[in-house]
Design an enzyme around this catalytic site. Structure first.
Site, PDB file in Angstrom:
ATOM      1  N   GLU A 127     -10.313   3.125   8.139  1.00 54.93           N
ATOM      2  CA  GLU A 127     -11.389   3.974   7.623  1.00 54.93           C
ATOM      3  C   GLU A 127     -12.727   3.284   7.907  1.00 54.93           C
ATOM      4  O   GLU A 127     -12.747   2.077   8.168  1.00 54.93           O
ATOM      5  CB  GLU A 127     -11.227   4.160   6.110  1.00 54.93           C
ATOM      6  N   ILE A 157      -9.286   6.789  15.487  1.00 54.69           N
ATOM      7  CA  ILE A 157      -7.920   7.302  15.584  1.00 54.69           C
ATOM      8  C   ILE A 157      -7.589   7.677  17.032  1.00 54.69           C
ATOM      9  O   ILE A 157      -8.149   8.635  17.582  1.00 54.69           O
ATOM     10  CB  ILE A 157      -7.732   8.531  14.637  1.00 54.69           C
ATOM     11  N   ARG A 242       2.729  -4.548  17.653  1.00 55.18           N
ATOM     12  CA  ARG A 242       1.885  -5.593  18.257  1.00 55.18           C
ATOM     13  C   ARG A 242       2.501  -6.182  19.528  1.00 55.18           C
ATOM     14  O   ARG A 242       1.767  -6.512  20.466  1.00 55.18           O
ATOM     15  CB  ARG A 242       1.544  -6.660  17.211  1.00 55.18           C
ATOM     16  N   GLU A 362      -5.165  -2.885  16.369  1.00 60.10           N
ATOM     17  CA  GLU A 362      -3.890  -3.341  15.762  1.00 60.10           C
ATOM     18  C   GLU A 362      -3.989  -4.758  15.207  1.00 60.10           C
ATOM     19  O   GLU A 362      -3.050  -5.554  15.288  1.00 60.10           O
ATOM     20  CB  GLU A 362      -2.732  -3.182  16.745  1.00 60.10           C
TER      21      GLU A 362
HETATM   22  N1  COS Z   1       6.366  -7.096   6.609  1.00 60.33           N
HETATM   23  C1  COS Z   1       6.722  -6.687   5.372  1.00 60.33           C
HETATM   24  N2  COS Z   1       5.932  -6.875   4.271  1.00 60.33           N
HETATM   25  C2  COS Z   1       4.749  -7.492   4.474  1.00 60.33           C
HETATM   26  C3  COS Z   1       4.322  -7.948   5.730  1.00 60.33           C
HETATM   27  C4  COS Z   1       5.203  -7.736   6.823  1.00 60.33           C
HETATM   28  N3  COS Z   1       4.863  -8.134   8.057  1.00 60.33           N
HETATM   29  N4  COS Z   1       3.110  -8.522   5.614  1.00 60.33           N
HETATM   30  C5  COS Z   1       2.778  -8.449   4.321  1.00 60.33           C
HETATM   31  N5  COS Z   1       3.768  -7.822   3.630  1.00 60.33           N
HETATM   32  C6  COS Z   1       3.793  -7.549   2.184  1.00 60.33           C
HETATM   33  C7  COS Z   1       3.830  -8.856   1.414  1.00 60.33           C
HETATM   34  O1  COS Z   1       5.157  -9.279   1.232  1.00 60.33           O
HETATM   35  C8  COS Z   1       3.169  -8.458   0.132  1.00 60.33           C
HETATM   36  O2  COS Z   1       4.112  -7.763  -0.655  1.00 60.33           O
HETATM   37  P1  COS Z   1       4.039  -7.679  -2.274  1.00 60.33           P
HETATM   38  O3  COS Z   1       3.185  -6.516  -2.605  1.00 60.33           O
HETATM   39  O4  COS Z   1       5.459  -7.449  -2.676  1.00 60.33           O
HETATM   40  O5  COS Z   1       3.492  -8.968  -2.762  1.00 60.33           O
HETATM   41  C9  COS Z   1       2.114  -7.452   0.565  1.00 60.33           C
HETATM   42  O6  COS Z   1       2.578  -6.923   1.818  1.00 60.33           O
HETATM   43  C10 COS Z   1       0.739  -8.054   0.738  1.00 60.33           C
HETATM   44  O7  COS Z   1       0.839  -9.087   1.696  1.00 60.33           O
HETATM   45  P2  COS Z   1      -0.262 -10.206   1.880  1.00 60.33           P
HETATM   46  O8  COS Z   1      -0.622 -10.757   0.545  1.00 60.33           O
HETATM   47  O9  COS Z   1       0.236 -11.156   2.938  1.00 60.33           O
HETATM   48  O10 COS Z   1      -1.491  -9.390   2.410  1.00 60.33           O
HETATM   49  P3  COS Z   1      -2.942  -9.915   2.660  1.00 60.33           P
HETATM   50  O11 COS Z   1      -3.814  -8.985   1.934  1.00 60.33           O
HETATM   51  O12 COS Z   1      -3.079 -11.374   2.442  1.00 60.33           O
HETATM   52  O13 COS Z   1      -3.099  -9.715   4.238  1.00 60.33           O
HETATM   53  C11 COS Z   1      -3.588  -8.490   6.203  1.00 60.33           C
HETATM   54  C12 COS Z   1      -2.982  -8.507   4.802  1.00 60.33           C
HETATM   55  C13 COS Z   1      -5.043  -8.909   6.262  1.00 60.33           C
HETATM   56  C14 COS Z   1      -2.769  -9.383   7.122  1.00 60.33           C
HETATM   57  C15 COS Z   1      -3.410  -7.029   6.581  1.00 60.33           C
HETATM   58  O14 COS Z   1      -4.230  -6.240   5.764  1.00 60.33           O
HETATM   59  C16 COS Z   1      -3.652  -6.713   8.026  1.00 60.33           C
HETATM   60  O15 COS Z   1      -2.768  -6.894   8.878  1.00 60.33           O
HETATM   61  N6  COS Z   1      -4.861  -6.229   8.330  1.00 60.33           N
HETATM   62  C17 COS Z   1      -5.154  -5.770   9.669  1.00 60.33           C
HETATM   63  C18 COS Z   1      -4.832  -4.333   9.753  1.00 60.33           C
HETATM   64  C19 COS Z   1      -4.781  -3.844  11.133  1.00 60.33           C
HETATM   65  O16 COS Z   1      -4.078  -4.377  11.986  1.00 60.33           O
HETATM   66  N7  COS Z   1      -5.527  -2.762  11.390  1.00 60.33           N
HETATM   67  C20 COS Z   1      -5.495  -2.120  12.633  1.00 60.33           C
HETATM   68  C21 COS Z   1      -5.164  -0.709  12.379  1.00 60.33           C
HETATM   69  S1  COS Z   1      -4.067  -0.023  13.508  1.00 60.33           S
HETATM   70  S2  COS Z   1      -5.150   0.241  15.117  1.00 60.33           S
END
Ligand code: COS
Length: 390
Positions: A127, A157, A242, A362
């Site tokens: 968003e 998107i 990824r 991503e």
């Molecule tokens: N597989 C399964 N579960 C996952 C996971 C994975 N790869 N990564 C995280 N989780 C789960 C964790 O286990 C945790 O679960 P609980 O709610 O049970 O505690 C929850 O998700 C939160 O995980 P975490 O604390 O590691 O999240 P963070 O907020 O520290 O980090 C990031 C999240 C920043 C890594 C994430 O928001 C991200 O990847 N952001 C980028 C998004 C992106 O790629 N955007 C592009 C859009 S598509 S073009």
């Protein structure tokens, strides 16, 4: 011993994708890059050849390819034109959460439809105010009887302007942070508006739009996985996609490398082809190593998934390294061309512009490092654990 040999079927898949990239994508790639026009005919041909929807299981009408086969295809699509390639691959991103969390009925309905005729599905996570910070999203989905009512805007998107379905992430419990997000399949209707087509630096053939959901009603049957488990579903999706981005980055880098090596053998300075100069040889050598290493990390991240193992760390290693390498290799390829590299006629500049998004979409290069640090510090890299489901 680790065996990097591809089966005859895998070689045939790669060859088919390469022929398509060379004979269908490349002849029109630079025109679509120039005017940003939509390559619909190319996409329809890609759909016919099942270069789209690669991971949809056979029981729902897809080719049911594994992840290694998927990355073999994506490297070739990146080599052909990553703008068109991204449009071909986007259904894969949007369908991964359906594959992971959709009910039998939903999979039959949606996968049946998009494999029966050419249709596009867009992944709606980002968003305007929530990019890397997924949990900061503001789109809401309110339960009303047997339906959910979705409101909010999603940006950047891919294929958004032409999509027939959207996989949409929205807050079902706005106070619960990442534990209050759910995912839905949303068919396109009049309440879904396309607000803006972006004019981009690279990958200009792909359509990138802002999509707004205005009181959009979907049945509860379109919920993916459990309510409020959408964040995890998004992360599990990105683990699966990824490697494909890493493969596409490898393909772009390979295309740039080929142009640079060819040019270095033709261009004469100081009485010899510039390939004879060590300054150029060192650049060529570094480019070659980066491409090989990108491919190996990519194959590893896909092979773990195919073995049913958690690939979060490997996936971020591959995406981070291949994307950064792609940017470096394409920049060096322009450098090898000297001033001519800056001129559009020489075509290599398109690859440098296309490369930049690899470090952004991503999950940025910095987000990949965050994931790598977290996974490494948690010690999950020691032995990949079996994949858990949503
Ligand atoms: N597989 C399964 N579960 C996952 C996971 C994975 N790869 N990564 C995280 N989780 C789960 C964790 O286990 C945790 O679960 P609980 O709610 O049970 O505690 C929850 O998700 C939160 O995980 P975490 O604390 O590691 O999240 P963070 O907020 O520290 O980090 C990031 C999240 C920043 C890594 C994430 O928001 C991200 O990847 N952001 C980028 C998004 C992106 O790629 N955007 C592009 C859009 S598509 S073009």
């Amino acid at each position: 011993m680790v065996d990097f040999t591809l089966t005859d079927d895998q070689k045939a898949i790669r060859e088919m994708a390469h022929d398509f990239a060379a004979n269908v994508m490349r002849p029109v790639a630079w025109e679509h890059d120039k005017d940003g026009s939509w390559p619909e005919e190319v996409l329809k041909q890609g759909w016919e050849l099942q270069l789209m929807n690669t991971h949809i299981p056979e029981e729902y009408g897809g080719p049911g390819m594994n992840y290694l086969e998927g990355v073999l295809i994506e490297e070739e699509l990146g080599w052909g034109c990553s703008g068109i390639g991204t449009s071909l691959a986007a259904n894969g991103l949007a369908c991964a959460p359906i594959n992971l969390g959709g009910s039998e009925e939903l999979k039959k309905r949606v996968f049946g439809d998009i494999t029966e005729s050419y249709k596009l599905v867009s992944f709606c996570l980002t968003e305007p105010g929530a990019g890397s910070d997924v949990a900061g999203m503001r789109t809401t989905a309110k339960r009303v009887g047997d339906d959910y009512v979705i409101n909010g805007s999603k940006c950047f998107i891919t294929n958004g302007g032409y999509a027939d379905y959207f996989t949409v992430y929205a807050k079902t419990d706005p106070e619960a942070g990442h534990r209050g997000i759910s995912a839905f399949v949303v068919p396109k209707d009049d309440t879904v508006t396309v607000d803006k087509k972006e004019d981009k630096m690279g990958q200009r053939a792909s359509n990138t739009a802002t999509i707004t959901f205005n009181d959009t009603v979907v049945p509860a049957a379109n919920l993916l996985g459990e309510e409020n488990k959408g964040f995890k579903l998004a992360m599990m999706t990105l683990d699966r996609t990824r490697p494909g981005v890493a493969a596409m980055a490898t393909g772009i880098a390979r295309a740039a490398f080929e142009m640079a090596t060819e040019y270095s053998k033709e261009r004469v300075q100081f009485g010899v082809p510039i390939a004879m100069h060590q300054a150029i040889q060192f650049m060529i050598a570094d480019m070659a190593t980066k491409i090989e290493a990108s491919r190996l990390l990519t194959w590893q991240s896909a092979a773990l998934l195919d073995a049913g193992l958690r690939n979060t760390l490997a996936s971020s290693h591959a995406k981070r390294f291949a994307a950064d390498s792609c940017m470096e290799v394409t920049t060096d390829a322009v450098q090898v061309h000297g001033g001519y590299g800056f001129i559009k006629e020489y075509k290599v500049e398109k690859l440098m512009r296309d490369a930049k998004i690899m470090q952004l979409y991503e999950g940025t290069a910095q987000i990949q490092r965050l994931v790598i640090a977290k996974e490494t510090l948690l010690g999950r890299n020691v032995e990949a654990a079996a994949i858990t489901t949503v």
